[in-house]
Design a protein around this motif. Sequence first.
Motif, PDB file in Angstrom:
ATOM      1  N   GLU A  48     -66.255  32.781  23.415  1.00  0.00           N
ATOM      2  CA  GLU A  48     -64.599  33.172  23.302  1.00  0.00           C
ATOM      3  C   GLU A  48     -64.068  32.843  21.497  1.00  0.00           C
ATOM      4  OE1 GLU A  48     -62.032  34.616  25.379  1.00  0.00           O
ATOM      5  OE2 GLU A  48     -63.736  35.477  26.278  1.00  0.00           O
ATOM      6  N   THR A 105     -62.514  35.655  19.076  1.00  0.00           N
ATOM      7  CA  THR A 105     -61.197  35.826  19.490  1.00  0.00           C
ATOM      8  C   THR A 105     -60.760  35.217  17.580  1.00  0.00           C
ATOM      9  OG1 THR A 105     -59.968  34.431  20.842  1.00  0.00           O
ATOM     10  CG2 THR A 105     -58.765  34.046  18.812  1.00  0.00           C
ATOM     11  N   GLN A 112     -55.274  36.766  21.238  1.00  0.00           N
ATOM     12  CA  GLN A 112     -55.464  35.747  21.427  1.00  0.00           C
ATOM     13  C   GLN A 112     -55.489  34.429  20.932  1.00  0.00           C
ATOM     14  OE1 GLN A 112     -58.098  34.799  25.294  1.00  0.00           O
ATOM     15  NE2 GLN A 112     -58.833  33.370  23.954  1.00  0.00           N
ATOM     16  N   SER A 151     -56.049  28.112  21.076  1.00  0.00           N
ATOM     17  CA  SER A 151     -56.293  27.253  21.968  1.00  0.00           C
ATOM     18  C   SER A 151     -56.539  27.886  23.260  1.00  0.00           C
ATOM     19  CB  SER A 151     -54.610  26.717  22.185  1.00  0.00           C
ATOM     20  OG  SER A 151     -53.877  27.802  21.882  1.00  0.00           O
ATOM     21  N   ARG A 152     -56.427  29.173  23.624  1.00  0.00           N
ATOM     22  CA  ARG A 152     -57.133  29.894  24.850  1.00  0.00           C
ATOM     23  C   ARG A 152     -58.486  29.428  24.879  1.00  0.00           C
ATOM     24  NH1 ARG A 152     -53.869  33.251  27.136  1.00  0.00           N
ATOM     25  NH2 ARG A 152     -55.187  33.028  28.569  1.00  0.00           N
ATOM     26  N   THR A 153     -59.209  28.825  23.823  1.00  0.00           N
ATOM     27  CA  THR A 153     -60.364  28.870  23.977  1.00  0.00           C
ATOM     28  C   THR A 153     -61.264  27.168  24.203  1.00  0.00           C
ATOM     29  OG1 THR A 153     -60.942  29.210  21.331  1.00  0.00           O
ATOM     30  CG2 THR A 153     -60.916  31.060  22.374  1.00  0.00           C
ATOM     31  N   LYS A 176     -60.449  23.066  26.501  1.00  0.00           N
ATOM     32  CA  LYS A 176     -60.197  23.348  27.769  1.00  0.00           C
ATOM     33  C   LYS A 176     -60.632  21.246  27.026  1.00  0.00           C
ATOM     34  CE  LYS A 176     -60.972  26.491  31.287  1.00  0.00           C
ATOM     35  NZ  LYS A 176     -59.704  26.865  30.728  1.00  0.00           N
TER      36      LYS A 176
END
Length: 711
Positions: A393, A397, A405, A408-410, A412
């Motif tokens: 991811e 990105t 996207q 930071s969405r990739t 956790k």
Amino acid sequence: MALITLSASLTAHAQSQSDYGGVGLMQMPTARMQPQGTLSLTYADNDAFRRMSVNLQVFPWLEATARYTDIRYEKYSLDPNFSSQSLKDKGVDVKLRLLQETQWRPEIALGWRDMGGTGLFAGEYLVASKQFALGDHNNWGHLDITGGIGWGYLAQRGNINNPLCHVADRFCQRTDTTKGTGGQFEIDDWFSGKTAVFIGLEYQTPHAPLSLQLEYDGNDYTNERFENPIDSTLTKPPVKADSPWNWGAKYAVRENLTLGLSYQRGNTLMFNISVKADLSHNPMPQQSPKPRAYHVPDDKHQQTIGTDKANELSLLSERLQNEVGVELNAVQQNQHRLTLFHNDHSDFRSHQERIERSTRILANIAPNEIKSYEWVSVNHGMAVRTDTVNADEFKATLLGERFNQPLSRTVKSHNSSDAIQQGEWLWRKQQAFPNWDLDVAPRLKQSIGSAEKLYFYQLSVNPALTFNLTPRWQFKSEWGINIVNNYDEFNYFVDAYESDLPRVRTEVRKYYDAQDIWVERLYSRYTAKLTQNWYGAAYAGYLERMFAGVGVSVLNRDFASDFAWGVDINRVQQRSPDSALGLADYRVWTGHITAYYQPSRFPNELFKLAVGRFLAGDEGAQLSYEHKFDSGTIVGAYAAVTNVSSQEYGEGSFTKGVYISIPFDLFSVKPSQSRAAVGWQPISRDGGQMLGRPVSLYGMTDSRNPFYNEQ
């Protein structure tokens, strides 16, 4: 053509500083506020008074001011052996905005002057301000009209009856005396006694830097302090009002520098200068390396990586250090997961930026078979957090395949464990223990508002040598070398105030005057992660300038939790000011249970409550509050109340103070996690004093829910 138009927005230079340091006209306040994060330093001068103030717009609705007033016609003391300077009065002001201005409604504020000092200038007020645009298209400037009602020092003219007398009889009289030894909130006197109306206007001229001011003063100056006149021929205070009208002008030389000149009381010229700084934004453009671009590897390059992992990971370590400031310690592979252990420190205050920049570098080296990157942050041998990146991811990105996207969405973030993962160690940094590190830094210690002199200081250079026996076990030696100070101008080492409390802080003058080279700290400490959410530390040695001893502390801090709590227990002995390593006779057990609260809804606020025993053996609680601006600057305030009475405590009644912590990168084009801190404690007495412990587990685990750095 409309000549006067209602306005709900202020012009750039409309919020000028009054002679008292808060936003206002000259002597009278207005309902106006500065933009949040504005820090103002103001100096105002006339024949009778000289005022030096610091004003901060903490929130859009809260203004706070700390001020020293030099009363030039009064002696500090009648005893020349005690003090030969003029009287210096401390004061703290607060103003709250109740209603914000609209097109039809004025801005309304409620304020207190000198609310926690000696009460010489204490007063309260309710004030409203409304702005009007003049001329067609505002080409004649703006007019800001203010009207208010004041009590106390702002209302000695007494031109109206106190309307609150109709509410309760207690509002009809004001004692105008200070309880105990000062420093308390005289709540019983608030909004009571004499009352006066004041009015004013400020005309923002078409020439933007210039504004003109006119005000009707609610004070007639008939009740000025007159106890110890410097001039023995004086029979009354040299302060009188020949006119209730004050008028003046302010000129903004620059956006952050304003000069003021006024004619007040019908007989006095007043000059002031105000300097402003914006703590909400970083004024320095950051010149950090451009984030590394991701390049899709070809088959040949991918095969090379697979056969030469050690060299590639050494290259990764070098790039992380040079481009991000991240020190890589070890790399482990477990099937399709790569785990990277690194020190919890970098050149960037933003943890997210650190991870994204580091992962960009890693993505260009790691083979495509790796589907997950785990970044484990370690501080002094304690794992504090893990950031797991979805490799596919993240790469997609970067290549623009995820429709903008955010990276930071990739990622956790979650808890970390010290347990070693099952897998193959691909690389470990060659860390020879023990190792050592030398740091040299300047130190400024200061005292403001002493009897002999307004400002005492000591500038020193402090070399610190740290021996790391293991990642968790350290020995540290910090020395102080005096460069320049004026503590030799003390008239006495210990004040004559009689108290049953041990002299745990009031003998500080002896420590500053006795030695040109001294041991600041000399101690050993050990830190460890005890369980998933428990951290611990033990320390022993010369812990601070005035105390030596041993102590332990533990902290419970769940990952990403609003709450944390800890306990520290210490057995300490006072150090002798006459020798580098000598000890005095006084010993005490001291320690606290401390709760921390950083609300997720307001992540820039931090509350601390410490309950326990203080250095003088007194028991009670210290409450601290810290607010962080968008620039990373932190302002804080604290107060300690114990089972010591205000009379036994002495001047000031209880321990209190404020401080500011400023990131270094506000003054540099390069990003940094380092900070400089300055504090102000109006009166340093012996009650409510805490030990300066050499370890803060809450600060060391900041990455679990970042406050001092960024998420």
